[in-house]
Design a protein around this motif. Sequence first.
Motif, mmCIF file in Angstrom:
data_model
loop_
_atom_site.group_PDB
_atom_site.id
_atom_site.type_symbol
_atom_site.label_atom_id
_atom_site.label_comp_id
_atom_site.label_asym_id
_atom_site.label_seq_id
_atom_site.Cartn_x
_atom_site.Cartn_y
_atom_site.Cartn_z
ATOM 1 N N GLU A 197 -0.975 8.625 7.511
ATOM 2 C CA GLU A 197 0.115 7.955 6.832
ATOM 3 C C GLU A 197 0.053 8.494 5.322
ATOM 4 O O GLU A 197 1.088 8.813 4.891
ATOM 5 C CB GLU A 197 0.043 6.268 6.633
ATOM 6 N N ILE B 128 3.017 10.901 3.343
ATOM 7 C CA ILE B 128 3.515 10.422 1.697
ATOM 8 C C ILE B 128 3.542 11.584 1.219
ATOM 9 O O ILE B 128 4.443 12.135 0.485
ATOM 10 C CB ILE B 128 2.824 9.300 1.208
ATOM 11 N N LEU C 199 -5.000 2.595 4.493
ATOM 12 C CA LEU C 199 -3.889 3.339 5.128
ATOM 13 C C LEU C 199 -4.527 4.587 6.096
ATOM 14 O O LEU C 199 -5.838 4.823 5.640
ATOM 15 C CB LEU C 199 -2.783 3.896 4.543
ATOM 16 N N ARG D 102 0.803 -1.242 -0.103
ATOM 17 C CA ARG D 102 0.156 -0.096 -0.256
ATOM 18 C C ARG D 102 0.694 1.217 -0.210
ATOM 19 O O ARG D 102 0.611 2.250 -0.951
ATOM 20 C CB ARG D 102 -0.848 -0.042 1.381
ATOM 21 N N ASN D 103 1.943 1.218 0.795
ATOM 22 C CA ASN D 103 2.751 2.458 0.962
ATOM 23 C C ASN D 103 3.426 2.701 -0.487
ATOM 24 O O ASN D 103 3.451 3.889 -0.899
ATOM 25 C CB ASN D 103 3.698 2.279 1.997
ATOM 26 N N ASN E 61 -6.734 5.990 -1.652
ATOM 27 C CA ASN E 61 -6.534 5.382 -0.622
ATOM 28 C C ASN E 61 -7.609 4.438 -0.231
ATOM 29 O O ASN E 61 -7.740 3.236 0.024
ATOM 30 C CB ASN E 61 -5.951 6.004 0.534
ATOM 31 N N ASN F 181 6.724 -0.325 4.134
ATOM 32 C CA ASN F 181 5.438 -0.475 4.906
ATOM 33 C C ASN F 181 5.784 -1.016 6.342
ATOM 34 O O ASN F 181 5.887 -2.266 6.321
ATOM 35 C CB ASN F 181 4.565 -1.138 4.131
ATOM 36 N N THR G 2 2.785 5.971 -2.821
ATOM 37 C CA THR G 2 3.889 6.829 -3.120
ATOM 38 C C THR G 2 4.166 6.859 -4.619
ATOM 39 O O THR G 2 4.491 8.063 -5.153
ATOM 40 C CB THR G 2 5.361 6.421 -2.422
#
Length: 617
Positions: free
Chosen positions: A249, A253, A245, A208-209, A237, A273, A213
Amino acid sequence: MASLRTTAAKYASLGYAIIPVHWIREDGSCSCNDWSCKKPGKHPINANDASDPILDAEEAARQWDELPKANIGIVAGPTGWLIVDIDSDQARDYFRSIADYQTIELMKHAPINKTGKGWHFIFRDDERQFGPSVGTGPDTGIDIRAGVSFIVAPPSTHVTGHQYAWLNCDPPFDPPQPTRWLVNYIHTRKDKPATIIEDGFRVDEGSRNATMTELGGSMRRRGFNEDEMRAALLIANQRINKPPLSDREIGSIAHSLASYSPSDVPATLEIANIGTDELIDRLNPLNTRTLVEDTPPIIEWIWDDYLAPGTLNMLHGDGGLGKSYLSLKLAEQMSRPDGGELFAKKIHPGGVVILDGENAGVQIHHRIHNTTISATADLHIFTVDQPILGYAEKTNAIFQHIADTYNPRLVIIDSQRALWAGDEKEQMEVGRMLRAFAKGLEAYPYATLLLHHDNRGKDYAGSSDMNAAISGARLHLEKHGTKDETQARRLSMPKNRIGPEMRPQEFFLSIETQPRSHRFEISGIGIRSYESTAETIAAELVEQAKTKILNQTCTSEELWAAFGWEVENHEPRKRENRDVWKIIKQTLDDAGYVHGRVQGNGNRYLWRAPSIFHDLA
């Protein structure tokens, strides 16, 4: 030459989209007031300027009336330009080796902006079909400026002191269309495909991160600001992340990506993550009783106070200053049975391994032959024609092999640029590589000295990341003295994690004749002390300062006035006077003269002679 104001107005009248950019001050610092600025003289004065450039001559004139020293930026997309930014001779030679004949010939006649150490080649982008990208791997140093990306234009000043200049022709320009080869190169040089969000697209935990990003990076490259990225990422998201997230968070980002200018967002981004438990596991407790009561381990110095086993150290500076020769001087001293001395510090004897990715065998032969190193010295030299740094366990295996096979006391790596395949412009990437490398070297009984070429005539751009990663000493080699003193050098130590920092050393790095049994004479690496002009002037003025202080207590500013110096912001205005003052101040301190802050007077200091010493109010 036309002023910045006149030129900016002319650019706007020609339809060029311009923005005001921070400038370089007389002391070499950026006007943004950030001492650690990573892009001095190269970033917009206002964060979102590139998204809203100036296109009107009168507005440009008004803007430069307010900021007469501001450098001029030209935004590529709104101007209709596609710009190939080549920032070094090495990058130019690589581009020349891969480009077709038509592209090379066209670039010779295209409008060219000469930068500090590179070139901007201007092409047309009437349909605004290109976006900016930063070169990585073999393409490092070759960037594409398009869209909201901008270049700094003449007659702006580069951090090296060089003034940007147009080659071939002056504006207005009629840039050529990019060749088929160039278009294909721009579109295919990114290895990682972009994420496309289709109906039903889902991202699970673990990715996910990275996905957020990547999406945010794409927005930032197109000029989105932090608030706009956050708003879009919050929607994405909820739509694709399972589970989503936290809003915090997502905000982190967007904030992290906003720290990049649109033209400098790397092609690939990574934000790990990491769960809370994993972060807690990274806290390594130490026993306070042990730290207080037990005697610390004795450091078996290689170079007293400076180089110790198990540490990663760096010697950096511009190319051509003699970093390789200075490292050979260390090896030369270590090859002697009883060791040697350098800058009044003992160098202990021991074996040396040199990994050279910069020079061919013939060049190394000449260099080693022209030293006093014995043929029986414990010295092992390897040429390395492919990168070996940054490969985690594989890199560690190489240095374990060196420890097991040769048992050296010092390993010299020449250089980071030649032996690491990563992108030196990406400071987080540099930091990650150096931290991992330093961690792996902790177990080995030798010191490692990594040579690194700076990107400009100033401190390395990634110095904050480097300071955090280097586990030993960071040494900086730079030119010194007058322009006629071509061999004058200054070696400083901005950081030393294991001992006292070196007092800056000024010296001549020269070639001297040395006797040798099998030849009549041979050239060697010579170092002799340098007495600077600043030291000569300081020696004359310090007596004047002592006399004035003995007659009556006085402030530093009163001493400067007595010297006939101009003052600005509570310090000597001219850089050479500030250098002289540092020497005078140290001399007065050593002689027992006392200075203290004057209450209610900012940075003003009051000097008293030793004979009338008493506590200052």
